[in-house]
Design an enzyme around this catalytic site. Structure first.
Site, PDB file in Angstrom:
ATOM      1  N   GLU A 114      43.298  33.443  39.276  1.00  0.00           N
ATOM      2  CA  GLU A 114      44.427  33.850  38.425  1.00  0.00           C
ATOM      3  C   GLU A 114      45.200  32.634  37.912  1.00  0.00           C
ATOM      4  O   GLU A 114      46.090  32.766  37.082  1.00  0.00           O
ATOM      5  CB  GLU A 114      45.338  34.822  39.195  1.00  0.00           C
ATOM      6  CG  GLU A 114      46.271  34.210  40.226  1.00  0.00           C
ATOM      7  CD  GLU A 114      45.572  33.710  41.497  1.00  0.00           C
ATOM      8  OE1 GLU A 114      44.337  33.783  41.589  1.00  0.00           O
ATOM      9  OE2 GLU A 114      46.286  33.211  42.387  1.00  0.00           O
TER      10      GLU A 114
ATOM     11  N   HIS B  28      41.789  30.376  43.523  1.00  0.00           N
ATOM     12  CA  HIS B  28      42.771  31.161  42.763  1.00  0.00           C
ATOM     13  C   HIS B  28      42.323  31.384  41.313  1.00  0.00           C
ATOM     14  O   HIS B  28      42.769  30.650  40.421  1.00  0.00           O
ATOM     15  CB  HIS B  28      44.108  30.425  42.745  1.00  0.00           C
ATOM     16  CG  HIS B  28      44.859  30.471  44.026  1.00  0.00           C
ATOM     17  ND1 HIS B  28      45.910  31.341  44.247  1.00  0.00           N
ATOM     18  CD2 HIS B  28      44.716  29.766  45.167  1.00  0.00           C
ATOM     19  CE1 HIS B  28      46.394  31.150  45.467  1.00  0.00           C
ATOM     20  NE2 HIS B  28      45.690  30.203  46.041  1.00  0.00           N
TER      21      HIS B  28
ATOM     22  N   CYS C 202      42.032  33.855  48.320  1.00  0.00           N
ATOM     23  CA  CYS C 202      42.653  32.854  49.187  1.00  0.00           C
ATOM     24  C   CYS C 202      43.294  33.502  50.421  1.00  0.00           C
ATOM     25  O   CYS C 202      42.563  34.000  51.275  1.00  0.00           O
ATOM     26  CB  CYS C 202      43.626  31.998  48.384  1.00  0.00           C
ATOM     27  SG  CYS C 202      43.844  30.393  49.137  1.00  0.00           S
TER      28      CYS C 202
HETATM   29  N1  GLN Z   1      45.416  28.769  53.970  1.00  0.00           N
HETATM   30  C1  GLN Z   1      46.451  29.645  53.524  1.00  0.00           C
HETATM   31  C2  GLN Z   1      46.766  30.712  54.567  1.00  0.00           C
HETATM   32  O1  GLN Z   1      46.510  30.572  55.685  1.00  0.00           O
HETATM   33  C3  GLN Z   1      46.067  30.330  52.223  1.00  0.00           C
HETATM   34  C4  GLN Z   1      46.446  29.477  51.076  1.00  0.00           C
HETATM   35  C5  GLN Z   1      46.458  30.185  49.751  1.00  0.00           C
HETATM   36  O2  GLN Z   1      46.442  31.407  49.642  1.00  0.00           O
HETATM   37  N2  GLN Z   1      46.554  29.421  48.693  1.00  0.00           N
HETATM   38  O3  GLN Z   1      47.320  31.691  54.267  1.00  0.00           O
END
Ligand code: GLN
Length: 209
Positions: free
Chosen positions: A181, A179, A79
């Site tokens: 995890e 995610h 992410c």
């Molecule tokens: N879109 C988010 C960012 O710009 C990331 C979101 C996440 O890690 N759950 O960091």
């Protein structure tokens, strides 16, 4: 014993550590440049990529992390972590943000974020076997452009009808927009550990003549 570091500046690092421990490897939190020494692999977790980059800058971690990723050490970005290891990002705040780079892709920072904050989906990821895998997306990014040699491991339908990549791999680098995890399925962590083992074997193999 294999030791995996989890960047612990912000975000979902504790959950990664628990998953790694369930798989029987040593997992350590990384907050200082010297804590990268001796690691076999590094996970950059989800959270908020701008905040994580700002903290990394303040703590003198940007260059050491860049060196880590660019020298071909096994790295997995989930992410926000995926955003940080992308070579290019779109949909950023004014003035852009610090990226570590290393993976030749263009990531859209909040691709899934604006319409829905959070959703779950079943992904087909043949690399993990025939069973689909549940994925949790939280203000999630997606990869809209993939450079040569980058393997797409899973996709979702995108806004323009074209699929967008949500899991990718190139050499020792793994990136997932969701995610893993936050689920109970250990398959992505197992894949990363397999990549770490491959890198260890390559490093200890005699050089080819
Ligand atoms: N879109 C988010 C960012 O710009 C990331 C979101 C996440 O890690 N759950 O960091």
């Amino acid at each position: 014993m294999t030791t995996i570091g989890v960047l612990a500046l912000q975000g979902a690092f504790e959950e990664h550590i628990k998953m790694l421990e369930r798989l029987g490897v040593r997992a350590v939190e990384v907050r200082k440049p010297q804590e990268l020494e001796g690691l076999d692999g590094l996970i950059i977790p989800g959270g908020e990529s701008t905040s994580m980059a700002l903290i990394a800058e303040r703590w003198g971690l940007v260059e050491p992390l860049r060196r880590w990723v660019h020298s071909g050490r096994p790295t997995w970005g989930t992410c926000a972590g995926m955003i940080l290891i992308a070579d290019r990002a779109t949909g950023q705040k004014e003035g852009g943000q610090t990226l570590l780079g290393g993976l030749d892709v263009t990531v859209n920072r909040n691709y899934f974020g604006r319409q829905v904050n959070s959703f779950e989906a079943w992904l087909e990821a043949p690399i993990l076997g025939p069973e689909p895998i549940r994925a949790v997306f939280i203000r999630a990014p997606a990869v809209t452009e993939v450079g040569p040699g980058v393997e797409v491991l899973a996709t979702l339908p995108g806004k323009e009808g074209q699929p967008v990549a949500v899991a990718l791999r190139k050499g020792p680098i793994l990136a997932t927009a969701f995610h893993p995890e936050l689920t109970d399925d250990l398959r992505w962590h197992r894949l990363f550990l397999q990549m770490v083992t491959e890198a260890q074997e390559q490093a200890s193999a005699p050089a080819e003549r």
